[in-house]
Design a protein around this motif. Structure first.
Motif, mmCIF file in Angstrom:
data_model
loop_
_atom_site.group_PDB
_atom_site.id
_atom_site.type_symbol
_atom_site.label_atom_id
_atom_site.label_comp_id
_atom_site.label_asym_id
_atom_site.label_seq_id
_atom_site.Cartn_x
_atom_site.Cartn_y
_atom_site.Cartn_z
ATOM 1 N N ASP A 1 0.841 -1.189 0.000
ATOM 2 C CA ASP A 1 0.000 0.000 0.000
ATOM 3 C C ASP A 1 0.883 1.250 0.000
ATOM 4 O O ASP A 1 2.105 1.167 -0.010
ATOM 5 C CB ASP A 1 -0.954 0.009 1.203
ATOM 6 N N GLU A 2 0.254 2.403 0.018
ATOM 7 C CA GLU A 2 0.963 3.681 -0.067
ATOM 8 C C GLU A 2 1.219 4.225 1.337
ATOM 9 O O GLU A 2 0.897 5.374 1.641
ATOM 10 C CB GLU A 2 0.137 4.684 -0.893
ATOM 11 N N THR A 3 1.832 3.409 2.187
ATOM 12 C CA THR A 3 1.956 3.784 3.588
ATOM 13 C C THR A 3 3.235 3.232 4.208
ATOM 14 O O THR A 3 3.626 2.090 3.938
ATOM 15 C CB THR A 3 0.755 3.250 4.406
ATOM 16 N N THR B 1 1.876 6.789 11.189
ATOM 17 C CA THR B 1 1.505 6.427 9.819
ATOM 18 C C THR B 1 1.947 7.541 8.882
ATOM 19 O O THR B 1 1.687 8.714 9.142
ATOM 20 C CB THR B 1 -0.014 6.221 9.685
ATOM 21 N N LYS C 1 1.686 8.652 4.914
ATOM 22 C CA LYS C 1 1.054 8.411 3.623
ATOM 23 C C LYS C 1 1.965 8.879 2.494
ATOM 24 O O LYS C 1 2.577 9.951 2.562
ATOM 25 C CB LYS C 1 -0.291 9.136 3.540
#
Length: 324
Positions: free
Chosen positions: A92-94, A107, A109
């Motif tokens: 994912d984009e994390t 977190t 992003k």
């Protein structure tokens, strides 16, 4: 109940002295304090070498925010930071910062899937996104910034050396040529591509992972997935050895090296995507043993010299004691 892990035995190399991680406050997460410790929980022998355990022990298992392949939430990489924190990335984009209990602390992003990640001496995550982006990014003071802009080549992995230099592995756009570049700050100081006979060090196979790390003796170790080999070069870029799997104990006919790490004994630990086990070799490329446990979700070594491996299928991380 303790998990049993089968091992094959051999000897390692005597390491040179390497710097230990020190406690620090992570600048982007000022509420998270790295614990100070006067010494490791593992006592190093007078000659500087830790003994390989015959029966290794799973110390703990935690569930990460990634729930596993069934949910299309795969864990891909783990990076231990100090004593109690781990940066992780996945499908994912994390970027995520968790503690050793699996609790989510931070977190980050990004604009696309994170393809590679490392941590600098200030404990700041430095990373790549996508497969065609030509930038190296850093997360600091609660924002993502561009650290480096590349030109014709595409970065595939990155790692900080003990002296603070940045190593980047790269492919050409067509994936045919590969090299490793060393940066001090934003200045390129070394390019490693060919051996003494003019042959490519890291192969000419199309694409694939090109993960790298620095060993305690200064060697740069590169796991070339497409070429099915691990290549080690010295600090000047001269070839030291190539490892293409251990034919005497291979579980599968293929050796597909993916993630790579080194330990206090200057041993090199390689995750094999074909058999989903960890290969351990010494600093001269000789096979030492396997640790047969799911490891396709990343590999790292914590401050107490434990093996930390991720399981892509389940999203779990296991802490394994294999040295004493």
């Amino acid at each position: 109940m303790t998990d049993k892990i089968e091992l094959y035995e051999v000897v390692g190399c005597s390491p040179k002295k390497r710097r230990k991680e020190d406690g620090a406050v992570f600048p982007a997460c000022k509420t998270y304090m790295y614990e100070e410790t006067p010494s490791s929980h593992v006592q190093i022998n007078p000659d500087g070498v830790l003994k390989l355990m015959h029966d290794v022990k799973v110390l703990s298992t935690i569930q990460t925010p990634y729930r596993g392949s069934f949910y299309l939430e795969e864990l891909w990489k783990v990076n231990c930071v100090g004593i109690n924190l781990i940066w992780i990335r996945g499908r994912d984009e994390t970027l995520r910062l968790i503690d050793r209990n699996g609790s989510l602390l931070e977190t980050v992003k990004t604009s696309y899937v994170v393809s590679a990640m490392t941590v600098n001496s200030n404990q700041e995550p430095v990373f790549l996104i996508g497969l065609s982006d030509r930038h190296v990014y850093i997360y600091r003071i609660n924002k993502v910034e561009i650290l480096l802009e590349l030109t014709d080549w595409l970065a595939r992995d990155l790692h900080y050396t003990v002296n603070g230099d940045l190593l980047l592995s790269m492919h050409t756009k067509d994936g045919v040529q590969s090299k490793v570049v060393r940066y001090t700050g934003t200045k390129q100081i070394l390019e490693i591509q060919y051996d003494s006979t003019g042959q490519p060090l890291f192969g000419t196979k199309m694409g694939g992972m090109l993960n790298l790390t620095e060993n305690g003796n200064g060697d740069i170790c590169v796991a070339a997935f497409g070429c099915k080999s691990v290549t080690a070069v010295d600090t000047s870029g001269c070839l030291r050895f190539k490892f293409q799997g251990n034919c005497n104990h291979m579980k599968n006919t293929l050796f597909l090296p993916s993630n790579i790490a080194t330990d206090v004994n200057n041993q090199i630990l390689i995750t094999d995507s074909s058999s989903n086990v960890v290969h351990i070799i010494d600093c001269d490329g000789n096979f030492v043993r396997y640790i047969e446990y799911p490891c396709n979700g990343g590999i790292s070594i914590d401050i107490d010299h434990n093996l930390v491996i991720g399981d892509r299928t389940t999203g779990e991380i296991r802490f394994i004691k294999y040295l004493e």
